[in-house]
Design a protein around this motif. Structure first.
Motif, PDB file in Angstrom:
ATOM      1  N   HIS A  38      16.849  14.886  -1.753  1.00 55.84           N
ATOM      2  CA  HIS A  38      15.426  14.726  -1.460  1.00 55.84           C
ATOM      3  C   HIS A  38      14.791  16.002  -0.915  1.00 55.84           C
ATOM      4  CE1 HIS A  38      14.690  10.602  -2.572  1.00 55.84           C
ATOM      5  NE2 HIS A  38      15.877  10.293  -2.069  1.00 55.84           N
ATOM      6  N   VAL A  39      15.516  16.725  -0.090  1.00 55.25           N
ATOM      7  CA  VAL A  39      14.996  18.002   0.412  1.00 55.25           C
ATOM      8  C   VAL A  39      14.818  18.976  -0.754  1.00 55.25           C
ATOM      9  CG1 VAL A  39      15.587  20.038   1.808  1.00 55.25           C
ATOM     10  CG2 VAL A  39      15.842  17.742   2.767  1.00 55.25           C
ATOM     11  N   ALA A  40      15.781  19.017  -1.669  1.00 56.37           N
ATOM     12  CA  ALA A  40      15.667  19.899  -2.832  1.00 56.37           C
ATOM     13  C   ALA A  40      14.454  19.537  -3.684  1.00 56.37           C
ATOM     14  CB  ALA A  40      16.939  19.830  -3.678  1.00 56.37           C
ATOM     15  N   ILE A  41      14.218  18.253  -3.871  1.00 55.02           N
ATOM     16  CA  ILE A  41      13.064  17.819  -4.663  1.00 55.02           C
ATOM     17  C   ILE A  41      11.757  18.219  -3.975  1.00 55.02           C
ATOM     18  CG2 ILE A  41      11.778  15.771  -5.445  1.00 55.02           C
ATOM     19  CD1 ILE A  41      14.563  14.506  -6.040  1.00 55.02           C
ATOM     20  N   ILE A  42      11.731  18.139  -2.669  1.00 58.05           N
ATOM     21  CA  ILE A  42      10.508  18.486  -1.933  1.00 58.05           C
ATOM     22  C   ILE A  42      10.280  19.997  -1.885  1.00 58.05           C
ATOM     23  CG2 ILE A  42       9.429  18.479   0.357  1.00 58.05           C
ATOM     24  CD1 ILE A  42      10.634  15.689   0.761  1.00 58.05           C
ATOM     25  N   VAL A  43      11.319  20.784  -1.669  1.00 58.97           N
ATOM     26  CA  VAL A  43      11.112  22.220  -1.445  1.00 58.97           C
ATOM     27  C   VAL A  43      11.142  23.071  -2.714  1.00 58.97           C
ATOM     28  CG1 VAL A  43      11.995  22.075   0.907  1.00 58.97           C
ATOM     29  CG2 VAL A  43      13.526  22.788  -0.927  1.00 58.97           C
ATOM     30  N   THR A  44      11.638  22.545  -3.822  1.00 57.72           N
ATOM     31  CA  THR A  44      11.675  23.344  -5.053  1.00 57.72           C
ATOM     32  C   THR A  44      10.253  23.585  -5.539  1.00 57.72           C
ATOM     33  OG1 THR A  44      13.797  22.389  -5.674  1.00 57.72           O
ATOM     34  CG2 THR A  44      12.527  23.446  -7.426  1.00 57.72           C
ATOM     35  N   PRO A  45       9.884  24.852  -5.689  1.00 59.47           N
ATOM     36  CA  PRO A  45       8.517  25.133  -6.141  1.00 59.47           C
ATOM     37  C   PRO A  45       8.320  24.717  -7.597  1.00 59.47           C
ATOM     38  CG  PRO A  45       9.763  27.173  -5.898  1.00 59.47           C
ATOM     39  CD  PRO A  45      10.648  26.059  -5.440  1.00 59.47           C
ATOM     40  N   GLY A  46       7.107  24.313  -7.906  1.00 57.87           N
ATOM     41  CA  GLY A  46       6.766  23.945  -9.273  1.00 57.87           C
ATOM     42  C   GLY A  46       6.630  25.173 -10.155  1.00 57.87           C
ATOM     43  N   SER A  47       6.617  24.942 -11.455  1.00 59.57           N
ATOM     44  CA  SER A  47       6.391  26.027 -12.402  1.00 59.57           C
ATOM     45  C   SER A  47       5.004  26.609 -12.155  1.00 59.57           C
ATOM     46  CB  SER A  47       6.466  25.511 -13.846  1.00 59.57           C
ATOM     47  OG  SER A  47       7.697  24.876 -14.080  1.00 59.57           O
ATOM     48  N   LYS A  48       4.910  27.926 -12.151  1.00 57.21           N
ATOM     49  CA  LYS A  48       3.633  28.577 -11.872  1.00 57.21           C
ATOM     50  C   LYS A  48       2.643  28.414 -13.022  1.00 57.21           C
ATOM     51  CE  LYS A  48       5.432  31.997  -8.667  1.00 57.21           C
ATOM     52  NZ  LYS A  48       5.065  31.310  -7.469  1.00 57.21           N
ATOM     53  N   ASN A  49       3.159  28.215 -14.225  1.00 59.46           N
ATOM     54  CA  ASN A  49       2.308  28.067 -15.402  1.00 59.46           C
ATOM     55  C   ASN A  49       2.490  26.676 -15.984  1.00 59.46           C
ATOM     56  OD1 ASN A  49       1.511  30.844 -15.288  1.00 59.46           O
ATOM     57  ND2 ASN A  49       3.514  31.360 -16.118  1.00 59.46           N
ATOM     58  N   SER A  50       1.700  26.380 -16.993  1.00 60.02           N
ATOM     59  CA  SER A  50       1.867  25.105 -17.689  1.00 60.02           C
ATOM     60  C   SER A  50       3.288  25.006 -18.214  1.00 60.02           C
ATOM     61  CB  SER A  50       0.888  25.029 -18.855  1.00 60.02           C
ATOM     62  OG  SER A  50      -0.431  25.019 -18.375  1.00 60.02           O
ATOM     63  N   ASN A  51       3.826  23.795 -18.217  1.00 58.08           N
ATOM     64  CA  ASN A  51       5.135  23.571 -18.795  1.00 58.08           C
ATOM     65  C   ASN A  51       5.045  22.410 -19.768  1.00 58.08           C
ATOM     66  OD1 ASN A  51       5.395  21.161 -17.300  1.00 58.08           O
ATOM     67  ND2 ASN A  51       6.566  22.141 -15.670  1.00 58.08           N
ATOM     68  N   ARG A  52       6.152  21.930 -20.256  1.00 60.25           N
ATOM     69  CA  ARG A  52       6.138  20.869 -21.267  1.00 60.25           C
ATOM     70  C   ARG A  52       5.563  19.553 -20.754  1.00 60.25           C
ATOM     71  NH1 ARG A  52      12.292  18.713 -21.406  1.00 60.25           N
ATOM     72  NH2 ARG A  52      12.856  19.443 -19.334  1.00 60.25           N
ATOM     73  N   PHE A  53       5.354  19.435 -19.448  1.00 61.00           N
ATOM     74  CA  PHE A  53       4.821  18.212 -18.864  1.00 61.00           C
ATOM     75  C   PHE A  53       3.350  18.317 -18.481  1.00 61.00           C
ATOM     76  CE2 PHE A  53       9.395  18.197 -17.975  1.00 61.00           C
ATOM     77  CZ  PHE A  53       9.737  17.053 -18.682  1.00 61.00           C
ATOM     78  N   GLY A  54       2.744  19.469 -18.686  1.00 64.72           N
ATOM     79  CA  GLY A  54       1.325  19.600 -18.423  1.00 64.72           C
ATOM     80  C   GLY A  54       0.965  20.872 -17.681  1.00 64.72           C
ATOM     81  N   GLN A  55      -0.289  20.871 -17.248  1.00 63.09           N
ATOM     82  CA  GLN A  55      -0.809  22.027 -16.528  1.00 63.09           C
ATOM     83  C   GLN A  55      -0.335  22.012 -15.078  1.00 63.09           C
ATOM     84  OE1 GLN A  55      -5.015  21.765 -16.986  1.00 63.09           O
ATOM     85  NE2 GLN A  55      -4.979  22.281 -19.149  1.00 63.09           N
ATOM     86  N   VAL A  56      -0.556  23.118 -14.402  1.00 69.08           N
ATOM     87  CA  VAL A  56      -0.140  23.245 -13.011  1.00 69.08           C
ATOM     88  C   VAL A  56      -0.842  22.167 -12.187  1.00 69.08           C
ATOM     89  CG1 VAL A  56      -0.167  24.742 -10.981  1.00 69.08           C
ATOM     90  CG2 VAL A  56       0.220  25.720 -13.251  1.00 69.08           C
ATOM     91  N   SER A  57      -0.066  21.426 -11.427  1.00 67.56           N
ATOM     92  CA  SER A  57      -0.598  20.360 -10.576  1.00 67.56           C
ATOM     93  C   SER A  57      -1.481  20.980  -9.496  1.00 67.56           C
ATOM     94  CB  SER A  57       0.562  19.611  -9.937  1.00 67.56           C
ATOM     95  OG  SER A  57       0.090  18.606  -9.099  1.00 67.56           O
ATOM     96  N   GLY A  58      -2.651  20.384  -9.308  1.00 71.46           N
ATOM     97  CA  GLY A  58      -3.554  20.882  -8.280  1.00 71.46           C
ATOM     98  C   GLY A  58      -4.582  21.861  -8.797  1.00 71.46           C
ATOM     99  N   SER A  59      -4.439  22.326 -10.057  1.00 67.25           N
ATOM    100  CA  SER A  59      -5.453  23.209 -10.607  1.00 67.25           C
ATOM    101  C   SER A  59      -6.674  22.391 -10.995  1.00 67.25           C
ATOM    102  CB  SER A  59      -4.911  23.975 -11.824  1.00 67.25           C
ATOM    103  OG  SER A  59      -4.773  23.098 -12.926  1.00 67.25           O
ATOM    104  N   ALA A  60      -7.793  23.066 -11.177  1.00 67.32           N
ATOM    105  CA  ALA A  60      -9.041  22.375 -11.491  1.00 67.32           C
ATOM    106  C   ALA A  60      -8.937  21.604 -12.809  1.00 67.32           C
ATOM    107  CB  ALA A  60     -10.186  23.380 -11.566  1.00 67.32           C
ATOM    108  N   ALA A  61      -8.146  22.095 -13.747  1.00 62.73           N
ATOM    109  CA  ALA A  61      -8.031  21.454 -15.063  1.00 62.73           C
ATOM    110  C   ALA A  61      -7.016  20.314 -15.095  1.00 62.73           C
ATOM    111  CB  ALA A  61      -7.659  22.499 -16.105  1.00 62.73           C
ATOM    112  N   ALA A  62      -6.126  20.299 -14.118  1.00 59.25           N
ATOM    113  CA  ALA A  62      -5.059  19.291 -14.123  1.00 59.25           C
ATOM    114  C   ALA A  62      -5.538  18.011 -13.443  1.00 59.25           C
ATOM    115  CB  ALA A  62      -3.826  19.819 -13.398  1.00 59.25           C
ATOM    116  N   PRO A  63      -5.117  16.857 -13.967  1.00 53.00           N
ATOM    117  CA  PRO A  63      -5.471  15.607 -13.291  1.00 53.00           C
ATOM    118  C   PRO A  63      -4.675  15.459 -12.002  1.00 53.00           C
ATOM    119  CG  PRO A  63      -4.048  15.181 -15.176  1.00 53.00           C
ATOM    120  CD  PRO A  63      -4.349  16.641 -15.182  1.00 53.00           C
ATOM    121  N   VAL A  64      -5.166  14.622 -11.098  1.00 48.92           N
ATOM    122  CA  VAL A  64      -4.510  14.400  -9.799  1.00 48.92           C
ATOM    123  C   VAL A  64      -3.127  13.959  -9.971  1.00 48.92           C
ATOM    124  CG1 VAL A  64      -4.549  13.049  -7.676  1.00 48.92           C
ATOM    125  CG2 VAL A  64      -6.646  13.919  -8.626  1.00 48.92           C
TER     126      VAL A  64
END
Length: 145
Positions: free
Chosen positions: A119-145
């Protein structure tokens, strides 16, 4: 209401902060619901009403678990991992619960440490900085909540 339904979605990505906050919200809502239902149980003397309340408590737990698993899938997507890793984490929780139930102290401690580390690994691992196969960067203006 849209954000609540999005909690049960398996699509898209979820950044670290939103993952943490949504999980805190799920736990808080479930705790309040179970607490209220438990107090209601103390006031009700009818067996049939008690059965209904027990069913509502169980449903609350099931919904909280499903919501948490859905959030985990979206969090894994954020760092470009398959959501199919989620059942293995759920299984790890079941194994840990089994060792707790049979009073195996060493196995409970070891699986507890493993569950915590995952669980700590899941929480602290940074997300992909760019879009990936699952969508746009979470939290960007274009990405859904």
């Amino acid at each position: 209401m849209g954000t609540m339904l999005k909690t049960f979605s398996l699509q898209g990505r979820l950044n670290r902060l939103r993952y943490f906050l949504f999980n805190v919200a799920v736990v808080a809502i479930a705790a309040v619901a179970v607490s209220a239902l438990t107090r209601l149980m103390a006031m009700v003397g009818d067996r049939q009403a008690l059965s209904v309340i027990h069913g509502m408590v169980a449903l609350t737990y099931v919904l909280a678990i499903i919501a948490s698993l859905c959030l985990m899938v979206r969090r894994l997507h954020d760092f470009d991992q398959s959501g199919w890793w989620t059942p293995s984490v759920f299984l790890l929780h079941l194994v840990h619960g089994h060792f707790e139930a049979v009073d195996s102290l060493i196995a409970t401690i070891l699986t507890g440490i493993l569950v915590l580390a995952v669980h700590v690994a899941i929480i602290v691992t940074p997300g992909s900085k760019n879009s990936n196969r699952f969508g746009q960067v979470s939290g960007s203006a274009a990405a859904p909540v």
